[in-house]
Design an enzyme around this catalytic site. Structure first.
Site, PDB file in Angstrom:
ATOM      1  N   TYR A 162      41.301  16.401  48.357  1.00 35.29           N
ATOM      2  CA  TYR A 162      39.966  15.877  48.023  1.00 35.29           C
ATOM      3  C   TYR A 162      39.957  14.339  48.068  1.00 35.29           C
ATOM      4  CZ  TYR A 162      35.743  15.410  45.064  1.00 35.29           C
ATOM      5  OH  TYR A 162      34.509  15.096  44.547  1.00 35.29           O
ATOM      6  N   LYS A 166      37.698  12.053  50.487  1.00 36.80           N
ATOM      7  CA  LYS A 166      36.689  11.154  49.920  1.00 36.80           C
ATOM      8  C   LYS A 166      36.931   9.697  50.314  1.00 36.80           C
ATOM      9  CE  LYS A 166      33.818  13.846  47.782  1.00 36.80           C
ATOM     10  NZ  LYS A 166      32.565  14.171  48.497  1.00 36.80           N
TER      11      LYS A 166
HETATM   12  N1  LIG Z   1      30.302  16.296  39.898  1.00 33.89           N
HETATM   13  C1  LIG Z   1      31.020  15.182  39.916  1.00 33.89           C
HETATM   14  O1  LIG Z   1      31.358  14.594  38.861  1.00 33.89           O
HETATM   15  C2  LIG Z   1      31.430  14.574  41.232  1.00 33.89           C
HETATM   16  C3  LIG Z   1      32.324  13.498  41.203  1.00 33.89           C
HETATM   17  C4  LIG Z   1      32.664  12.878  42.392  1.00 33.89           C
HETATM   18  C5  LIG Z   1      32.127  13.336  43.592  1.00 33.89           C
HETATM   19  N2  LIG Z   1      31.282  14.416  43.603  1.00 33.89           N
HETATM   20  C6  LIG Z   1      30.738  14.854  44.884  1.00 33.89           C
HETATM   21  O2  LIG Z   1      29.327  15.068  44.783  1.00 33.89           O
HETATM   22  C7  LIG Z   1      28.951  16.136  45.668  1.00 33.89           C
HETATM   23  C8  LIG Z   1      28.192  17.206  44.907  1.00 33.89           C
HETATM   24  O3  LIG Z   1      29.061  17.759  43.943  1.00 33.89           O
HETATM   25  P1  LIG Z   1      28.590  18.727  42.770  1.00 33.89           P
HETATM   26  O4  LIG Z   1      29.364  18.330  41.576  1.00 33.89           O
HETATM   27  O5  LIG Z   1      27.113  18.796  42.709  1.00 33.89           O
HETATM   28  O6  LIG Z   1      29.216  20.105  43.295  1.00 33.89           O
HETATM   29  P2  LIG Z   1      28.654  21.617  43.214  1.00 33.89           P
HETATM   30  O7  LIG Z   1      29.840  22.477  43.423  1.00 33.89           O
HETATM   31  O8  LIG Z   1      27.803  21.810  42.008  1.00 33.89           O
HETATM   32  O9  LIG Z   1      27.679  21.693  44.488  1.00 33.89           O
HETATM   33  C9  LIG Z   1      28.166  21.638  45.810  1.00 33.89           C
HETATM   34  C10 LIG Z   1      27.294  22.528  46.678  1.00 33.89           C
HETATM   35  O10 LIG Z   1      27.792  22.456  48.025  1.00 33.89           O
HETATM   36  C11 LIG Z   1      27.651  23.737  48.582  1.00 33.89           C
HETATM   37  N3  LIG Z   1      28.554  23.884  49.727  1.00 33.89           N
HETATM   38  C12 LIG Z   1      29.907  24.041  49.692  1.00 33.89           C
HETATM   39  N4  LIG Z   1      30.388  24.172  50.935  1.00 33.89           N
HETATM   40  C13 LIG Z   1      29.324  24.092  51.781  1.00 33.89           C
HETATM   41  C14 LIG Z   1      29.200  24.157  53.189  1.00 33.89           C
HETATM   42  N5  LIG Z   1      30.267  24.340  53.976  1.00 33.89           N
HETATM   43  N6  LIG Z   1      27.973  24.022  53.743  1.00 33.89           N
HETATM   44  C15 LIG Z   1      26.870  23.863  52.945  1.00 33.89           C
HETATM   45  N7  LIG Z   1      26.942  23.804  51.604  1.00 33.89           N
HETATM   46  C16 LIG Z   1      28.151  23.916  51.019  1.00 33.89           C
HETATM   47  C17 LIG Z   1      27.978  24.697  47.452  1.00 33.89           C
HETATM   48  O11 LIG Z   1      27.471  25.994  47.693  1.00 33.89           O
HETATM   49  C18 LIG Z   1      27.349  24.014  46.255  1.00 33.89           C
HETATM   50  O12 LIG Z   1      26.053  24.490  45.969  1.00 33.89           O
HETATM   51  C19 LIG Z   1      30.242  16.626  46.310  1.00 33.89           C
HETATM   52  O13 LIG Z   1      30.431  15.982  47.550  1.00 33.89           O
HETATM   53  C20 LIG Z   1      31.316  16.187  45.331  1.00 33.89           C
HETATM   54  O14 LIG Z   1      32.570  16.055  45.936  1.00 33.89           O
HETATM   55  C21 LIG Z   1      30.929  15.048  42.433  1.00 33.89           C
END
Ligand SMILES: NC(=O)c1ccc[n+]([C@@H]2O[C@H](COP(=O)([O-])OP(=O)(O)OC[C@H]3O[C@@H](n4cnc5c(N)ncnc54)[C@H](O)[C@@H]3O)[C@@H](O)[C@H]2O)c1
Length: 301
Positions: A162, A166
């Site tokens: 990851y 990123k």
């Molecule tokens: N939540 C955090 O604190 C956090 C921190 C750093 C980065 N991020 C990044 O923010 C973004 C959103 O994260 P989140 O926490 O909302 O995650 P989440 O798991 O709640 O949502 C991610 C969504 O992406 C969808 N998904 C996965 N693979 C897919 C694909 N191949 N095609 C289409 N859709 C797909 C999933 O079904 C899910 O609904 C991500 O890129 C994550 O890495 C989140």
């Protein structure tokens, strides 16, 4: 209803849940026509999450369609962008938000865990951006918002797949910003913090992790959306190649890698003179290699 992105057509990947869902609702509430992309299905009904978010947007008076293809292949990513073109005749913004985690300590990480994460985050962000690029170029404008993470920017345990993806997304974003600037296309990164299905995978196995989870639970996913809407809007016409972050009520601007020390030695360097001269000079500037949490111990609420 705001109008920061009125009539802009935006594709938001992974917007069936989590941070992406709040992006979709906020973009629609700010006047955008939204393509809600997500492969996920509801646990209870098996319905695509994307359809549920589209229903929510329409019920609130907004415009949206669903796209349930995966971002993780060249062809399916092109189909998602084509869906925007077919429905709305153009594409103004791609938000590369979809993501998965396959956390494992590096010494145990499998090839499958490595490839799955690289495919969705890094390759997916490339495929989606690349599929939109000819349309952006032709219409002389466009914006891409990528999701990076402090796991890559700073560091984290058990996330080499990851973190690599990123950090690579930052490189992708900066290169897109350079290559596409002459077509008025912008590319920026957001590092978010929010309580979602993804962060719910953090194990509550130690007192430190329990405290971390309790704090994360207070970080609402909806807090990230205003920055994404702003970055997609014409108000951000001068903002490209940058990295921002949002954590509850805090907003961050990140630095970027630059040379910070320089030493010159007549005749060049040997391994011995590096040991004797260069490294002692640099050591006072070394960065402690710490997980990101170490640098954000305070409560952002
Ligand atoms: N939540 C955090 O604190 C956090 C921190 C750093 C980065 N991020 C990044 O923010 C973004 C959103 O994260 P989140 O926490 O909302 O995650 P989440 O798991 O709640 O949502 C991610 C969504 O992406 C969808 N998904 C996965 N693979 C897919 C694909 N191949 N095609 C289409 N859709 C797909 C999933 O079904 C899910 O609904 C991500 O890129 C994550 O890495 C989140």
């Amino acid at each position: 209803m705001g109008n920061m992105v009125k009539d802009k057509v935006v594709v938001i990947t992974g917007s069936g849940a989590g941070i992406g869902r709040d992006f979709a609702l906020a973009f629609a509430a700010s006047g955008a026509k939204v393509v809600v992309n997500d492969v996920g299905r509801a646990r209870d009904s098996d319905e695509f999450l994307a359809n549920q978010v589209v229903d929510e947007i329409r019920a609130a008076g907004g415009e949206a369609i669903a796209a349930t293809q995966s971002i993780a292949t060249w062809d399916s990513a092109h189909e998602i962008i084509q869906k925007a073109i077919d429905a709305y005749g153009r594409i103004d913004c791609v938000v590369n938000n979809a993501g998965i985690v396959r956390d494992r300590f590096f010494f145990k990480m499998s090839e499958e865990e490595w490839k799955a994460v690289i495919d969705v985050h890094l390759n997916g962000s490339f495929y989606m951006s690349r599929a939109a690029a000819p349309h952006f170029k032709e219409q002389n404008g466009g914006s891409i918002v990528h999701m990076t993470s402090t796991s890559g920017l700073i560091g984290n345990f058990g996330q080499s797949n990851y973190s690599a993806a990123k950090m690579a997304i930052v490189g992708l974003s900066k290169s897109i910003a350079l290559d596409m600037a002459k077509f008025n296309v912008r590319s920026n990164c957001i590092a978010p913090w929010a309580w979602t299905a993804m962060t719910a995978t953090i194990p509550e196995d130690t007192p430190e992790n329990k405290a971390r989870v309790a704090k994360m639970k207070k970080m609402e996913a909806g807090k990230i959306a205003p920055l994404a809407v702003y970055l997609a809007s014409d108000a951000a016409a001068h903002v490209s190649g940058q990295i921002f972050g949002v954590r509850a009520n805090e907003i961050y601007f990140f630095n970027q890698i630059r040379m910070i020390r320089s030493l010159h030695r007549d005749g060049g360097w040997t391994p011995e003179t590096i040991a004797e001269h260069a490294m002692p000079a640099f050591e006072s500037s070394f960065f402690p290699n710490v997980p990101s949490l170490t640098l954000t111990p305070w409560d952002p609420i």
